[in-house]
Design an enzyme around this catalytic site. Structure first.
Site, PDB file in Angstrom:
ATOM      1  N   HIS A  21       0.771  -1.210  -0.020  1.00 56.84           N
ATOM      2  CA  HIS A  21       0.023  -0.101   0.080  1.00 56.84           C
ATOM      3  C   HIS A  21       0.845   1.140   0.092  1.00 56.84           C
ATOM      4  O   HIS A  21       1.500   1.513   1.104  1.00 56.84           O
ATOM      5  CB  HIS A  21      -0.918   0.011   1.114  1.00 56.84           C
ATOM      6  CG  HIS A  21      -1.967   0.991   1.157  1.00 56.84           C
ATOM      7  ND1 HIS A  21      -2.983   0.712   0.241  1.00 56.84           N
ATOM      8  CD2 HIS A  21      -2.369   1.842   1.870  1.00 56.84           C
ATOM      9  CE1 HIS A  21      -4.019   1.526   0.357  1.00 56.84           C
ATOM     10  NE2 HIS A  21      -3.653   2.433   1.383  1.00 56.84           N
ATOM     11  N   LYS A 166     -10.037   6.542  -4.305  1.00 56.86           N
ATOM     12  CA  LYS A 166      -9.230   7.343  -3.656  1.00 56.86           C
ATOM     13  C   LYS A 166      -7.766   6.977  -4.172  1.00 56.86           C
ATOM     14  O   LYS A 166      -7.467   5.893  -3.931  1.00 56.86           O
ATOM     15  CB  LYS A 166      -9.302   7.552  -2.281  1.00 56.86           C
ATOM     16  CG  LYS A 166      -8.163   8.406  -1.524  1.00 56.86           C
ATOM     17  CD  LYS A 166      -8.803   8.867  -0.098  1.00 56.86           C
ATOM     18  CE  LYS A 166      -7.645   8.622   0.887  1.00 56.86           C
ATOM     19  NZ  LYS A 166      -8.165   9.147   2.080  1.00 56.86           N
ATOM     20  N   LYS A 168      -3.685   7.536  -3.794  1.00 61.40           N
ATOM     21  CA  LYS A 168      -2.775   8.373  -3.058  1.00 61.40           C
ATOM     22  C   LYS A 168      -1.426   9.033  -3.700  1.00 61.40           C
ATOM     23  O   LYS A 168      -0.944   8.028  -4.473  1.00 61.40           O
ATOM     24  CB  LYS A 168      -1.934   7.071  -2.046  1.00 61.40           C
ATOM     25  CG  LYS A 168      -3.032   6.642  -1.035  1.00 61.40           C
ATOM     26  CD  LYS A 168      -3.235   7.878   0.113  1.00 61.40           C
ATOM     27  CE  LYS A 168      -3.823   7.193   1.302  1.00 61.40           C
ATOM     28  NZ  LYS A 168      -3.918   8.288   2.305  1.00 61.40           N
ATOM     29  N   ASP A 197      -5.461  11.782  -2.593  1.00 63.38           N
ATOM     30  CA  ASP A 197      -5.027  12.362  -1.506  1.00 63.38           C
ATOM     31  C   ASP A 197      -3.467  12.419  -1.562  1.00 63.38           C
ATOM     32  O   ASP A 197      -2.749  11.513  -1.667  1.00 63.38           O
ATOM     33  CB  ASP A 197      -5.106  11.068  -0.194  1.00 63.38           C
ATOM     34  CG  ASP A 197      -4.752  11.566   1.170  1.00 63.38           C
ATOM     35  OD1 ASP A 197      -4.400  12.699   1.357  1.00 63.38           O
ATOM     36  OD2 ASP A 197      -5.232  10.804   1.979  1.00 63.38           O
ATOM     37  N   GLU A 223      -7.761  15.705  -1.345  1.00 67.32           N
ATOM     38  CA  GLU A 223      -7.414  15.703  -0.113  1.00 67.32           C
ATOM     39  C   GLU A 223      -6.005  16.168   0.453  1.00 67.32           C
ATOM     40  O   GLU A 223      -4.799  15.725  -0.320  1.00 67.32           O
ATOM     41  CB  GLU A 223      -7.546  14.271   0.364  1.00 67.32           C
ATOM     42  CG  GLU A 223      -7.381  14.071   1.963  1.00 67.32           C
ATOM     43  CD  GLU A 223      -7.884  12.604   2.385  1.00 67.32           C
ATOM     44  OE1 GLU A 223      -8.617  12.102   1.384  1.00 67.32           O
ATOM     45  OE2 GLU A 223      -7.464  12.210   3.497  1.00 67.32           O
ATOM     46  N   ASP A 248      -7.725  16.949   5.754  1.00 65.00           N
ATOM     47  CA  ASP A 248      -7.368  15.625   6.651  1.00 65.00           C
ATOM     48  C   ASP A 248      -6.451  16.086   7.985  1.00 65.00           C
ATOM     49  O   ASP A 248      -7.026  16.405   9.188  1.00 65.00           O
ATOM     50  CB  ASP A 248      -7.307  14.699   5.901  1.00 65.00           C
ATOM     51  CG  ASP A 248      -6.979  13.298   6.716  1.00 65.00           C
ATOM     52  OD1 ASP A 248      -7.285  13.307   7.969  1.00 65.00           O
ATOM     53  OD2 ASP A 248      -6.341  12.186   6.052  1.00 65.00           O
ATOM     54  N   LYS A 272     -11.654  11.518  11.929  1.00 64.19           N
ATOM     55  CA  LYS A 272     -10.849  10.379  12.330  1.00 64.19           C
ATOM     56  C   LYS A 272     -11.071  10.195  13.856  1.00 64.19           C
ATOM     57  O   LYS A 272     -10.350  11.223  14.408  1.00 64.19           O
ATOM     58  CB  LYS A 272      -9.339  10.420  11.785  1.00 64.19           C
ATOM     59  CG  LYS A 272      -9.220  10.054  10.341  1.00 64.19           C
ATOM     60  CD  LYS A 272      -7.792  10.026   9.917  1.00 64.19           C
ATOM     61  CE  LYS A 272      -7.667   9.701   8.407  1.00 64.19           C
ATOM     62  NZ  LYS A 272      -6.374  10.073   7.967  1.00 64.19           N
ATOM     63  N   GLU A 326     -14.316   6.081   4.380  1.00 67.86           N
ATOM     64  CA  GLU A 326     -13.088   5.251   3.631  1.00 67.86           C
ATOM     65  C   GLU A 326     -12.708   4.030   4.729  1.00 67.86           C
ATOM     66  O   GLU A 326     -11.669   3.657   5.018  1.00 67.86           O
ATOM     67  CB  GLU A 326     -11.955   6.171   3.413  1.00 67.86           C
ATOM     68  CG  GLU A 326     -11.309   6.787   4.717  1.00 67.86           C
ATOM     69  CD  GLU A 326     -10.205   7.621   4.530  1.00 67.86           C
ATOM     70  OE1 GLU A 326      -9.928   7.963   3.291  1.00 67.86           O
ATOM     71  OE2 GLU A 326      -9.651   8.053   5.351  1.00 67.86           O
TER      72      GLU A 326
HETATM   73 MG   LIG Z   1      -5.850  11.632   4.350  1.00 62.18          MG
END
Ligand SMILES: [Mg+2]
Length: 372
Positions: A21, A166, A168, A197, A223, A248, A272, A326
């Protein structure tokens, strides 16, 4: 007799991910979670989870520091205290310990799980009741390979597992990142919402150039393009572009939310529980957003099932998650440490209904994946 907190145990659990990831600051092949087992004098056990991403590459808390700080500093503040008053326990923790929000979140979750089990209420019921029990869940495409990401997205669409994606970005040169994103958006077309993001990787000049190109490519949400502390810059970006900004790392608590709102920010906030220090603090961010007409998004620190369930109970109490969630953490892991995994279907996930978090540990799996 009022039950008291008897013992607090922390366990490091290492679970492999289904694929690498890739984030702007690190690549993960394994996720480490700190599982909290809080035992009370009435025989009830509360579960909590403190999880972050990328060791110390993402933030100031690591799994090892979360465990050590709970064991050494936070647990002794709670042990012997009455079990049932979560707000008083939060105040005790905040009065004695600065920062350490992920550790505090894990402990607050364990207190709420125990209280829910004690009263026979789900955590969402304990918070006043769920407005929704099936929450939309996006998927993050982060294999690092454009073709693999497209194939992964198409198969998730066909399975009706996810319809929002999304990406990255931020670790590659800007033009390479934009080509990658645009190719994926073109392949998915109107079938899917595609967001990015940047995880704070750009400076404002790069962000202006990047966001312009991403907006032209049909990306729906940008993001945290610039560093967390640059609130003024984020507000300028929000005002400059039609594509909305999602704050975020820049919106940790209600104070950040208020600063952004007062500065003229528009767009959305990622909630979060880990970054805010628990469910109640995350919901405070949501309430500022609601008062200001800012959109909501349910964020993850890639928690396993326990942390994900805690977040789902919190988000379920909100009237609307305009940008979805998410909460896919458990789907990124090869295995689980709970008896019954979360039920993902129809582009979303079901909130567990049993008392507390509604989650039961699988003791054998827990022992197997616990760090020796
Ligand atoms: Mg984020």
């Amino acid at each position: 007799m009022t039950p008291v907190i008897e013992t607090i145990e922390t366990i490091l659990v290492d679970l492999p991910t289904i694929r690498p990831h890739k984030l702007s600051m690190t690549t993960m092949a394994c996720q480490t979670m700190v599982i909290v087992r809080m035992r009370h004098s009435d025989g009830i056990e509360g579960l909590g989870e403190g999880t972050t991403i990328g060791g110390l590459a993402y933030g100031p808390e690591s799994p090892e520091s979360i465990k050590r700080n709970i064991d050494t500093y936070l647990a002794p503040i709670l042990v012997g205290q009455p079990s049932g008053n979560v707000h008083t326990m939060r105040a005790r923790l905040n009065g004695h310990v600065r920062g350490n929000n992920i550790a505090k979140s894990a402990l607050e979750t364990a207190l709420l799980d125990a209280q829910g089990k004690r009263l026979g209420l789900s955590l969402a019921e304990l918070l006043g009741g769920a407005r929704q029990t099936h929450l939309p869940v996006l998927w993050t495409l982060a294999s690092g390979d454009t073709r693999k990401d497209i194939d992964e997205a198409l198969s998730r669409l066909d399975q009706r597992r996810h319809c929002d994606f999304k990406l990255k970005i931020g670790s590659n040169p800007l033009d390479q990142d934009v080509r990658h994103v645009a190719a994926i958006k073109e392949a998915l077309g109107e079938r899917a919402s595609v967001r990015v993001d940047v995880n704070q990787a750009w400076d404002e000049r790069t962000a202006v150039r990047g966001i312009q190109l991403l907006q032209e490519a049909g990306i729906d949400l940008i993001e945290q393009a610039i560093p967390a502390r640059e609130h003024a810059g984020l507000i300028r970006l929000a005002n400059r572009f039609n594509v909305p900004m999602l704050a975020d790392e820049g919106v940790q608590d209600a104070r950040d939310a208020l600063d952004l709102v007062c500065g003229g920010f528009s767009g959305a906030f990622a909630l979060k529980i880990s970054k805010s220090g628990g469910i109640y603090s995350a919901l405070e961010v949501a309430h500022v957003a609601q008062a200001a007409g800012i959109g909501l998004y349910g964020g993850t620190m890639l928690e396993g099932t326990i942390g994900t369930a805690a977040s789902l109970h919190a988000w379920a109490t909100l009237p609307e998650m305009g940008w979805g969630t998410e909460m896919f953490g458990p789907l990124l892991l090869k295995d689980d440490i709970v008896v019954e995994p979360l039920n993902y279907h129809e582009f979303g996930v079901e909130m567990p209904m049993a008392p507390g978090l509604g989650i039961t540990l699988d003791e054998e799996k827990l022992a197997h994946y616990s760090r020796k």
